[in-house]
Design a protein around this motif. Structure first.
Motif, PDB file in Angstrom:
ATOM      1  N   ASP A 169       0.582  -1.695   0.269  1.00  0.00           N
ATOM      2  CA  ASP A 169       0.262   0.068  -0.071  1.00  0.00           C
ATOM      3  C   ASP A 169       1.175   2.215   0.673  1.00  0.00           C
ATOM      4  O   ASP A 169       1.966   1.469   0.570  1.00  0.00           O
ATOM      5  CB  ASP A 169      -0.808   0.102   1.195  1.00  0.00           C
ATOM      6  CG  ASP A 169      -2.172  -0.812   1.032  1.00  0.00           C
ATOM      7  OD1 ASP A 169      -2.628  -1.082   0.090  1.00  0.00           O
ATOM      8  OD2 ASP A 169      -2.207  -1.725   2.152  1.00  0.00           O
ATOM      9  N   PRO A 188       1.101   6.231  -0.723  1.00  0.00           N
ATOM     10  CA  PRO A 188       0.237   7.300  -2.207  1.00  0.00           C
ATOM     11  C   PRO A 188       0.844   6.642  -3.347  1.00  0.00           C
ATOM     12  O   PRO A 188       1.891   6.212  -3.680  1.00  0.00           O
ATOM     13  CB  PRO A 188       0.203   8.666  -1.066  1.00  0.00           C
ATOM     14  CG  PRO A 188       1.950   8.019  -0.201  1.00  0.00           C
ATOM     15  CD  PRO A 188       1.269   6.323  -0.489  1.00  0.00           C
ATOM     16  N   ARG A 212      -4.423   0.900  -1.960  1.00  0.00           N
ATOM     17  CA  ARG A 212      -4.238   1.952  -1.034  1.00  0.00           C
ATOM     18  C   ARG A 212      -5.223   1.003  -0.078  1.00  0.00           C
ATOM     19  O   ARG A 212      -4.905   1.292   1.526  1.00  0.00           O
ATOM     20  CB  ARG A 212      -5.372   3.398  -1.949  1.00  0.00           C
ATOM     21  CG  ARG A 212      -4.071   3.887  -2.502  1.00  0.00           C
ATOM     22  CD  ARG A 212      -5.270   5.163  -2.979  1.00  0.00           C
ATOM     23  NE  ARG A 212      -4.233   5.930  -4.403  1.00  0.00           N
ATOM     24  CZ  ARG A 212      -3.448   6.061  -5.124  1.00  0.00           C
ATOM     25  NH1 ARG A 212      -3.776   4.521  -5.178  1.00  0.00           N
ATOM     26  NH2 ARG A 212      -2.875   6.938  -5.223  1.00  0.00           N
ATOM     27  N   ASP A 269      -7.955  11.094  -0.629  1.00  0.00           N
ATOM     28  CA  ASP A 269      -7.486   9.346  -0.565  1.00  0.00           C
ATOM     29  C   ASP A 269      -8.182   8.689   0.961  1.00  0.00           C
ATOM     30  O   ASP A 269      -8.192   7.703   1.434  1.00  0.00           O
ATOM     31  CB  ASP A 269      -6.463   8.762  -1.710  1.00  0.00           C
ATOM     32  CG  ASP A 269      -6.353   9.066  -3.002  1.00  0.00           C
ATOM     33  OD1 ASP A 269      -7.724   8.154  -3.373  1.00  0.00           O
ATOM     34  OD2 ASP A 269      -5.581   8.514  -3.311  1.00  0.00           O
ATOM     35  N   LEU A 284      -7.049   5.795   2.950  1.00  0.00           N
ATOM     36  CA  LEU A 284      -5.717   5.177   2.367  1.00  0.00           C
ATOM     37  C   LEU A 284      -4.690   5.266   4.202  1.00  0.00           C
ATOM     38  O   LEU A 284      -5.147   6.354   4.552  1.00  0.00           O
ATOM     39  CB  LEU A 284      -5.201   5.886   1.753  1.00  0.00           C
ATOM     40  CG  LEU A 284      -3.068   6.871   1.993  1.00  0.00           C
ATOM     41  CD1 LEU A 284      -3.188   5.166   1.030  1.00  0.00           C
ATOM     42  CD2 LEU A 284      -2.660   7.388   0.810  1.00  0.00           C
TER      43      LEU A 284
END
Length: 218
Positions: free
Chosen positions: A9, A11, A129, A179, A187
């Protein structure tokens, strides 16, 4: 390794895609880019003329898109209704609105179910994410990749023609906010995940560190 799930995971611009493919290749595992599925859904919505500012309209149509993901790390693919959309989903038209589509709970439910079906019994590296938090929380190896805003912007501008690092800093900040603050599956770093800052690392070093963590945890 046949039952292993590696959850990657982080960004945009943190190095997830290249690192995930490299790890999958090194371990002889399949590879899944879940972000490409959200982009594919967004591309389909745009082609259908769906109002992406209307979550109810997006929710009503998200079950219609036929999305198929290839899992070969050397040649990952994504098709919608039989059409190869690997190129179109990376264009600005999709990039600018994918977060809005990905925030719709019905879209996330549809694609999470698809992702779990692809993961199956394992043998795969999955990037996204919410892999460690939602899609595969029981994965024995969970990595959360990060990098400085400047490093991420430089990577993104190198990938995208006609853009600059300065422009990408603002674009990535906006994407991060969307996100990380959405109500459904935001996220965040999963419990038990290892945070790996890739700012000062090249691709080979990132892959080597992830492989070390896989060996350590399996």
């Amino acid at each position: 390794m046949t039952g292993l799930v590696v959850a990657m995971d982080g960004p945009s611009g943190s190095g997830k895609s290249s690192a995930s493919r490299g790890v999958a290749r090194a371990l002889g595992l399949r590879y899944l880019d879940t972000g490409a599925q959200y982009r594919a859904m967004t591309w389909w919505m745009l082609k259908q003329g769906v109002d992406l500012t209307d979550p109810e309209a997006v929710a009503a149509r998200c079950g219609e898109a036929e999305i198929v993901s290839g899992t070969d790390p050397d040649a990952p693919s994504i098709h919608v209704g039989g059409t190869d959309v690997s190129g179109p989903i990376r264009e600005d038209e999709v990039t600018g609105v994918v977060s809005a589509v990905a925030a719709v709970p019905e879209v996330r439910a549809r694609l999470v179910a698809l992702q779990r079906e692809i993961i199956g019994a394992g043998g795969i590296v999955v990037e996204g994410r919410d892999i460690g938090t939602v899609v595969a929380p029981a994965a024995p190896v969970k990595i959360f990749l990060t990098a400085s805003p400047e490093a991420r912007a430089l990577r993104r501008s190198a990938e995208l023609a006609g853009t600059t690092a300065e422009a990408q800093v603002a674009a990535l900040a906006r994407r991060d906010t969307l996100d990380s603050t959405r109500k459904t599956d935001p996220l965040s770093m999963a419990a038990g995940a290892v945070e790996l800052d890739t700012t000062a690392l090249n691709l080979e070093e990132v892959i080597a560190e992830v492989l070390r963590l896989v060996k350590e945890r399996t």
